[in-house]
Design a protein around this motif. Structure first.
Motif, PDB file in Angstrom:
ATOM      1  N   VAL A  62       0.820  -1.162  -0.047  1.00  0.00           N
ATOM      2  CA  VAL A  62       0.067  -0.096   0.071  1.00  0.00           C
ATOM      3  C   VAL A  62       0.716   1.321   0.206  1.00  0.00           C
ATOM      4  O   VAL A  62       0.720   2.252  -0.925  1.00  0.00           O
ATOM      5  CB  VAL A  62      -0.877  -0.248   1.205  1.00  0.00           C
ATOM      6  CG1 VAL A  62      -1.743   1.245   1.378  1.00  0.00           C
ATOM      7  CG2 VAL A  62      -1.876  -1.184   1.149  1.00  0.00           C
ATOM      8  N   ILE A  81      -6.253   1.742  -4.643  1.00  0.00           N
ATOM      9  CA  ILE A  81      -5.284   1.137  -4.054  1.00  0.00           C
ATOM     10  C   ILE A  81      -5.575  -0.424  -4.007  1.00  0.00           C
ATOM     11  O   ILE A  81      -4.530  -1.282  -4.289  1.00  0.00           O
ATOM     12  CB  ILE A  81      -5.145   1.779  -2.581  1.00  0.00           C
ATOM     13  CG1 ILE A  81      -4.954   3.193  -2.703  1.00  0.00           C
ATOM     14  CG2 ILE A  81      -4.204   1.242  -1.913  1.00  0.00           C
ATOM     15  CD1 ILE A  81      -4.966   3.990  -1.583  1.00  0.00           C
ATOM     16  N   SER A  82      -6.616  -0.771  -3.500  1.00  0.00           N
ATOM     17  CA  SER A  82      -6.850  -2.121  -3.312  1.00  0.00           C
ATOM     18  C   SER A  82      -6.734  -2.749  -4.565  1.00  0.00           C
ATOM     19  O   SER A  82      -6.330  -4.047  -4.682  1.00  0.00           O
ATOM     20  CB  SER A  82      -8.517  -2.251  -3.222  1.00  0.00           C
ATOM     21  OG  SER A  82      -8.764  -3.326  -3.083  1.00  0.00           O
ATOM     22  N   GLU A  89     -10.591  -4.288  -0.188  1.00  0.00           N
ATOM     23  CA  GLU A  89     -10.727  -2.993   0.399  1.00  0.00           C
ATOM     24  C   GLU A  89     -10.923  -2.722   1.813  1.00  0.00           C
ATOM     25  O   GLU A  89     -10.378  -1.702   2.428  1.00  0.00           O
ATOM     26  CB  GLU A  89     -12.013  -2.482  -0.325  1.00  0.00           C
ATOM     27  CG  GLU A  89     -11.669  -2.152  -1.784  1.00  0.00           C
ATOM     28  CD  GLU A  89     -12.983  -1.071  -2.567  1.00  0.00           C
ATOM     29  OE1 GLU A  89     -13.805  -0.429  -1.597  1.00  0.00           O
ATOM     30  OE2 GLU A  89     -13.091  -1.382  -3.494  1.00  0.00           O
ATOM     31  N   VAL A  92      -7.249  -3.032   3.105  1.00  0.00           N
ATOM     32  CA  VAL A  92      -6.586  -1.467   2.744  1.00  0.00           C
ATOM     33  C   VAL A  92      -7.107  -0.437   3.623  1.00  0.00           C
ATOM     34  O   VAL A  92      -6.398   0.161   4.068  1.00  0.00           O
ATOM     35  CB  VAL A  92      -6.770  -1.388   1.505  1.00  0.00           C
ATOM     36  CG1 VAL A  92      -6.328   0.332   0.836  1.00  0.00           C
ATOM     37  CG2 VAL A  92      -6.220  -2.309   0.474  1.00  0.00           C
ATOM     38  N   TYR A  95      -5.366  -0.517   6.911  1.00  0.00           N
ATOM     39  CA  TYR A  95      -3.838  -0.190   6.553  1.00  0.00           C
ATOM     40  C   TYR A  95      -3.913   1.429   6.470  1.00  0.00           C
ATOM     41  O   TYR A  95      -3.077   2.113   7.102  1.00  0.00           O
ATOM     42  CB  TYR A  95      -3.333  -0.781   5.302  1.00  0.00           C
ATOM     43  CG  TYR A  95      -2.983  -2.022   5.440  1.00  0.00           C
ATOM     44  CD1 TYR A  95      -2.913  -3.059   6.749  1.00  0.00           C
ATOM     45  CD2 TYR A  95      -3.150  -2.857   4.156  1.00  0.00           C
ATOM     46  CE1 TYR A  95      -2.227  -4.138   6.621  1.00  0.00           C
ATOM     47  CE2 TYR A  95      -2.662  -4.309   4.462  1.00  0.00           C
ATOM     48  CZ  TYR A  95      -2.362  -4.873   5.717  1.00  0.00           C
ATOM     49  OH  TYR A  95      -2.099  -6.270   5.502  1.00  0.00           O
TER      50      TYR A  95
END
Length: 163
Positions: A62, A81-82, A89, A92, A95
């Motif tokens: 990430v 991003i995922s 998701e 993520v 995170y």
């Protein structure tokens, strides 16, 4: 006399061809070593720069996705991003919460859309320092090339004297 000159020209031609061949082989070999060594150095060095929990699992992916996005001027949302990091998701989002709490990420709101997730200057600086530290270590093997070239030149010079 012409025979000696022809031999010298032949040896010089051989020397040039050997140098080109050596350069090609050297570049291929060093490229493989650099990538492998870079991966090892990155794994080891990041532990000293980032909290331990950033160095396990997919959180590092990430960070790197966000780093590359910021370097290229792109902005990413949670779903992007995922998708890029190939992580759910939900994970993520965990995170992102952790990275945000530590001051490495911030959200940029966009009217009517999911917010962009961006790295802070603090995160960019730490990642850049990490890469610079590793780059300096990778540059050191370049001195070996001079040694190899000097050895090859000495061999060719000795051959020319014998001819």
């Amino acid at each position: 006399m012409d025979q000696t000159r022809d031999q010298i020209l032949l040896l010089e031609d051989i020397q040039q061809r050997l140098e080109r061949l050596e350069n090609q082989q050297w570049e291929q070999a060093i490229g493989k070593i650099d990538l492998g060594q870079f991966a090892i150095d990155l794994r080891r060095a990041r532990v000293g720069v980032f909290p331990d929990e950033y160095c396990t699992g997919n959180i590092w992916d990430v960070l790197l996705e966000l780093y590359e996005a910021k370097r290229s001027g792109a902005k990413l949302r949670l779903s992007e991003i995922s998708e890029k990091a190939k992580i759910s998701e939900k994970l993520v989002l965990r995170y992102i919460d952790l990275l945000s709490a530590d001051g490495f990420l911030y959200h940029e709101q966009h009217i009517g859309d999911e917010p962009y997730i961006l790295l802070t200057d603090k995160a960019m600086t730490k990642i850049a320092q990490l890469f610079e530290h590793i780059r300096v270590g990778i540059d050191k093997p370049a001195d070996l090339r001079g040694v190899a070239n000097n050895d090859m030149m000495a061999t060719i010079d000795a051959s020319a004297r014998l001819g």
